[in-house]
Design a protein around this motif. Structure first.
Motif, PDB file in Angstrom:
ATOM      1  N   ILE A   1      11.204 -20.169   6.519  1.00  0.00           N
ATOM      2  CA  ILE A   1      11.133 -21.535   5.871  1.00  0.00           C
ATOM      3  C   ILE A   1      11.718 -22.640   5.527  1.00  0.00           C
ATOM      4  O   ILE A   1      12.846 -21.850   5.115  1.00  0.00           O
ATOM      5  CB  ILE A   1      10.205 -20.934   4.432  1.00  0.00           C
ATOM      6  CG1 ILE A   1       9.112 -20.533   4.975  1.00  0.00           C
ATOM      7  CG2 ILE A   1      10.194 -22.233   3.576  1.00  0.00           C
ATOM      8  CD1 ILE A   1       8.213 -20.209   3.058  1.00  0.00           C
ATOM      9  N   LYS A   2      12.008 -23.245   5.663  1.00  0.00           N
ATOM     10  CA  LYS A   2      13.049 -24.277   5.863  1.00  0.00           C
ATOM     11  C   LYS A   2      13.752 -24.715   4.167  1.00  0.00           C
ATOM     12  O   LYS A   2      12.480 -25.162   3.034  1.00  0.00           O
ATOM     13  CB  LYS A   2      13.211 -25.489   6.869  1.00  0.00           C
ATOM     14  CG  LYS A   2      12.793 -25.251   7.959  1.00  0.00           C
ATOM     15  CD  LYS A   2      13.974 -24.784   8.787  1.00  0.00           C
ATOM     16  CE  LYS A   2      14.090 -24.666  10.617  1.00  0.00           C
ATOM     17  NZ  LYS A   2      15.525 -23.346  10.320  1.00  0.00           N
ATOM     18  N   PRO A   3      15.016 -24.023   4.195  1.00  0.00           N
ATOM     19  CA  PRO A   3      15.035 -25.534   2.261  1.00  0.00           C
ATOM     20  C   PRO A   3      14.829 -26.432   2.485  1.00  0.00           C
ATOM     21  O   PRO A   3      14.518 -27.313   3.514  1.00  0.00           O
ATOM     22  CB  PRO A   3      16.129 -24.832   2.439  1.00  0.00           C
ATOM     23  CG  PRO A   3      16.755 -23.605   3.345  1.00  0.00           C
ATOM     24  CD  PRO A   3      16.053 -24.358   4.478  1.00  0.00           C
ATOM     25  N   GLN A   4      13.887 -27.185   1.166  1.00  0.00           N
ATOM     26  CA  GLN A   4      13.484 -28.511   0.559  1.00  0.00           C
ATOM     27  C   GLN A   4      14.947 -28.898  -0.848  1.00  0.00           C
ATOM     28  O   GLN A   4      14.811 -28.477  -1.242  1.00  0.00           O
ATOM     29  CB  GLN A   4      12.364 -28.407  -0.018  1.00  0.00           C
ATOM     30  CG  GLN A   4      11.225 -27.991   1.130  1.00  0.00           C
ATOM     31  CD  GLN A   4      10.807 -28.339   2.167  1.00  0.00           C
ATOM     32  OE1 GLN A   4      10.651 -29.885   1.765  1.00  0.00           O
ATOM     33  NE2 GLN A   4      10.838 -28.148   3.327  1.00  0.00           N
ATOM     34  N   ALA A   5      15.518 -29.913   0.398  1.00  0.00           N
ATOM     35  CA  ALA A   5      16.732 -30.070  -0.380  1.00  0.00           C
ATOM     36  C   ALA A   5      16.279 -30.878  -1.903  1.00  0.00           C
ATOM     37  O   ALA A   5      15.309 -31.638  -1.317  1.00  0.00           O
ATOM     38  CB  ALA A   5      17.907 -31.155   0.721  1.00  0.00           C
ATOM     39  N   GLY A   6      16.790 -31.425  -2.835  1.00  0.00           N
ATOM     40  CA  GLY A   6      16.474 -32.019  -3.910  1.00  0.00           C
ATOM     41  C   GLY A   6      15.029 -31.858  -4.639  1.00  0.00           C
ATOM     42  O   GLY A   6      14.999 -32.154  -5.661  1.00  0.00           O
ATOM     43  N   ARG A   7      14.243 -30.647  -4.189  1.00  0.00           N
ATOM     44  CA  ARG A   7      12.958 -30.423  -4.844  1.00  0.00           C
ATOM     45  C   ARG A   7      13.577 -30.080  -6.455  1.00  0.00           C
ATOM     46  O   ARG A   7      12.636 -30.283  -7.042  1.00  0.00           O
ATOM     47  CB  ARG A   7      11.996 -29.395  -4.548  1.00  0.00           C
ATOM     48  CG  ARG A   7      11.082 -28.984  -4.135  1.00  0.00           C
ATOM     49  CD  ARG A   7      10.315 -27.574  -3.281  1.00  0.00           C
ATOM     50  NE  ARG A   7       9.866 -28.483  -2.422  1.00  0.00           N
ATOM     51  CZ  ARG A   7       8.509 -29.076  -1.898  1.00  0.00           C
ATOM     52  NH1 ARG A   7       7.810 -29.269  -3.617  1.00  0.00           N
ATOM     53  NH2 ARG A   7       7.972 -29.447  -1.469  1.00  0.00           N
ATOM     54  N   GLY A   8      14.540 -29.148  -6.424  1.00  0.00           N
ATOM     55  CA  GLY A   8      14.452 -28.598  -7.956  1.00  0.00           C
ATOM     56  C   GLY A   8      13.064 -27.200  -8.134  1.00  0.00           C
ATOM     57  O   GLY A   8      12.351 -27.073  -7.815  1.00  0.00           O
ATOM     58  N   LEU A   9      14.033 -26.483  -9.342  1.00  0.00           N
ATOM     59  CA  LEU A   9      12.772 -25.286  -9.360  1.00  0.00           C
ATOM     60  C   LEU A   9      12.078 -25.491 -10.541  1.00  0.00           C
ATOM     61  O   LEU A   9      12.452 -26.410 -11.226  1.00  0.00           O
ATOM     62  CB  LEU A   9      14.171 -24.078 -10.306  1.00  0.00           C
ATOM     63  CG  LEU A   9      15.209 -22.954  -9.680  1.00  0.00           C
ATOM     64  CD1 LEU A   9      16.269 -22.976 -10.372  1.00  0.00           C
ATOM     65  CD2 LEU A   9      14.352 -23.301  -8.588  1.00  0.00           C
ATOM     66  N   PRO A  10      11.466 -24.806 -10.795  1.00  0.00           N
ATOM     67  CA  PRO A  10      10.225 -25.218 -11.626  1.00  0.00           C
ATOM     68  C   PRO A  10      10.463 -25.197 -12.476  1.00  0.00           C
ATOM     69  O   PRO A  10      10.775 -24.265 -13.618  1.00  0.00           O
ATOM     70  CB  PRO A  10       9.274 -24.375 -11.122  1.00  0.00           C
ATOM     71  CG  PRO A  10       9.134 -23.236 -10.537  1.00  0.00           C
ATOM     72  CD  PRO A  10      10.610 -23.749  -9.982  1.00  0.00           C
ATOM     73  N   SER A  11       9.058 -24.967 -14.125  1.00  0.00           N
ATOM     74  CA  SER A  11       9.755 -24.741 -15.114  1.00  0.00           C
ATOM     75  C   SER A  11       9.452 -23.233 -15.209  1.00  0.00           C
ATOM     76  O   SER A  11       8.743 -22.257 -13.867  1.00  0.00           O
ATOM     77  CB  SER A  11       8.077 -25.307 -15.941  1.00  0.00           C
ATOM     78  OG  SER A  11       7.136 -24.783 -15.193  1.00  0.00           O
ATOM     79  N   GLY A  12       9.781 -22.932 -16.841  1.00  0.00           N
ATOM     80  CA  GLY A  12      10.060 -21.289 -16.598  1.00  0.00           C
ATOM     81  C   GLY A  12       8.883 -20.733 -16.410  1.00  0.00           C
ATOM     82  O   GLY A  12       8.782 -19.519 -16.158  1.00  0.00           O
ATOM     83  N   GLN A  13       7.681 -21.301 -17.553  1.00  0.00           N
ATOM     84  CA  GLN A  13       6.958 -20.433 -17.171  1.00  0.00           C
ATOM     85  C   GLN A  13       6.100 -20.111 -15.890  1.00  0.00           C
ATOM     86  O   GLN A  13       5.619 -19.078 -15.664  1.00  0.00           O
ATOM     87  CB  GLN A  13       5.502 -21.279 -17.681  1.00  0.00           C
ATOM     88  CG  GLN A  13       5.344 -21.568 -19.023  1.00  0.00           C
ATOM     89  CD  GLN A  13       6.638 -22.881 -19.909  1.00  0.00           C
ATOM     90  OE1 GLN A  13       7.248 -23.521 -18.662  1.00  0.00           O
ATOM     91  NE2 GLN A  13       6.026 -23.391 -20.508  1.00  0.00           N
ATOM     92  N   VAL A  14       6.420 -21.541 -14.814  1.00  0.00           N
ATOM     93  CA  VAL A  14       5.932 -20.837 -13.039  1.00  0.00           C
ATOM     94  C   VAL A  14       6.912 -20.083 -12.851  1.00  0.00           C
ATOM     95  O   VAL A  14       6.131 -19.205 -12.095  1.00  0.00           O
ATOM     96  CB  VAL A  14       5.736 -22.736 -12.469  1.00  0.00           C
ATOM     97  CG1 VAL A  14       5.732 -22.157 -11.044  1.00  0.00           C
ATOM     98  CG2 VAL A  14       5.275 -23.281 -13.799  1.00  0.00           C
ATOM     99  N   LEU A  15       7.869 -19.880 -13.056  1.00  0.00           N
ATOM    100  CA  LEU A  15       9.238 -19.503 -13.146  1.00  0.00           C
ATOM    101  C   LEU A  15       8.307 -17.374 -12.908  1.00  0.00           C
ATOM    102  O   LEU A  15       8.510 -17.190 -12.761  1.00  0.00           O
ATOM    103  CB  LEU A  15      10.417 -18.874 -13.537  1.00  0.00           C
ATOM    104  CG  LEU A  15      11.333 -20.585 -12.436  1.00  0.00           C
ATOM    105  CD1 LEU A  15      12.866 -20.815 -13.016  1.00  0.00           C
ATOM    106  CD2 LEU A  15      10.961 -20.319 -10.621  1.00  0.00           C
ATOM    107  N   PHE A  16       8.461 -17.283 -14.400  1.00  0.00           N
ATOM    108  CA  PHE A  16       7.310 -15.982 -14.827  1.00  0.00           C
ATOM    109  C   PHE A  16       6.323 -15.553 -14.198  1.00  0.00           C
ATOM    110  O   PHE A  16       6.325 -14.950 -13.619  1.00  0.00           O
ATOM    111  CB  PHE A  16       7.593 -16.145 -16.348  1.00  0.00           C
ATOM    112  CG  PHE A  16       6.763 -14.905 -17.161  1.00  0.00           C
ATOM    113  CD1 PHE A  16       7.646 -13.527 -17.712  1.00  0.00           C
ATOM    114  CD2 PHE A  16       5.189 -14.340 -17.126  1.00  0.00           C
ATOM    115  CE1 PHE A  16       6.623 -13.017 -18.143  1.00  0.00           C
ATOM    116  CE2 PHE A  16       4.761 -13.616 -17.534  1.00  0.00           C
ATOM    117  CZ  PHE A  16       5.548 -13.280 -18.248  1.00  0.00           C
TER     118      PHE A  16
END
Length: 264
Positions: free
Chosen positions: A127-142
């Motif tokens: 999968i190619k990196p997506q520049a500028g997409r940004g990490l999701p919220s803490g709940q989604v990451l959990f």
């Protein structure tokens, strides 16, 4: 038992070298090998896949700890992000052994085989990196961390093949994605192994020298040589055509997956 130990010494050397050379986790190699070796010491078919996965997961503890330490020294681990996903990683990994115990060995082998094929495709076509997409919220990451740790624990891997593409997709720098993956891989291996130890306490007809679902002679053999061979693979990576080798290895994994499906 001694024969299996000696073969696992050789297996550990291969796994460690390939991990250093191609940057892959050893579980995708260790589990199929143990599915073949463990019946030699009397592991019964209904417990075979569980023991192969648990032993593979335990073998990752020291190697992932070593890798995480090296990445920490290079400031490659974003610790605030690690602290965010740590609870989900621990929860998912602890659950893995207990959920796997509810699945038959044959069905678990089929799931692992499909997983191997999918990971081989990811390796060949990353999968190619997506520049500028940004990490999701803490709940989604959990939630994502629980799922990744659960899958990794059930498949006997450290989770790097899942974690690195996901973090890269959200735009995290590759060196940080790999560094964070090494740290979470240690947590997955440690927590997941504990889950398999506890889940296997009441299992019957396990071979001697078992700790829950972990077969200790195989674990010892793999760990001894994999730690020694990994630096050799790292050195070879600067000299060998690793992108070509990675695609060839992906083809081998697909063949292994197909073989496991047909064997089931």
């Amino acid at each position: 038992m001694f024969t299996v130990f000696l073969i696992c010494l050789a297996l550990g050397a291969v796994v460690g070298f390939l991990a250093g050379l191609l940057g892959i986790g050893g579980g995708l190699i260790i589990v199929p090998a143990l599915l073949y070796l463990l019946p030699w010491v009397g592991v019964e078919s209904q417990q075979l896949t569980h023991m192969a996965i648990a032993t593979s997961l335990a073998s990752i503890i020291l190697t992932s700890m070593s890798a995480a330490s090296a990445h920490h020294k290079r400031a490659n681990i974003p610790w605030p992000l690690f602290n965010t996903i740590m609870p989900g990683i621990i929860l998912g990994a602890l659950m893995a052994g207990f959920i796997s115990e509810q699945i038959s060995s044959a069905a678990l082998q089929q799931v692992f085989a499909i997983f191997v094929i999918l990971m081989a495709l990811q390796m060949a076509f990353p999968i190619k990196p997506q520049a500028g997409r940004g990490l999701p919220s803490g709940q989604v990451l959990f939630g994502l961390s629980v799922v990744i740790a659960l899958l990794a624990g059930m498949m006997g891997i450290g989770g790097g093949v899942l974690m690195v593409p996901l973090l890269s997709y959200f735009g995290l720098a590759m060196r940080q994605a790999v560094g964070l993956s090494s740290a979470t891989g240690f947590l997955i291996a440690l927590s997941g192994s504990l889950g398999y130890v506890v889940a296997g306490f009441d299992a019957t007809h396990l071979p001697d020298y078992s700790l829950g679902y972990i077969y200790l002679p195989a674990l010892l053999g793999i760990v001894i040589t994999s730690m020694l061979a990994a630096p050799l693979g790292v050195k070879a990576a600067s000299l060998w055509p690793t992108p070509v080798l990675k695609k060839l290895f992906a083809i081998l994994l697909v063949l292994v997956g197909i073989k496991l499906i047909s064997a089931g």
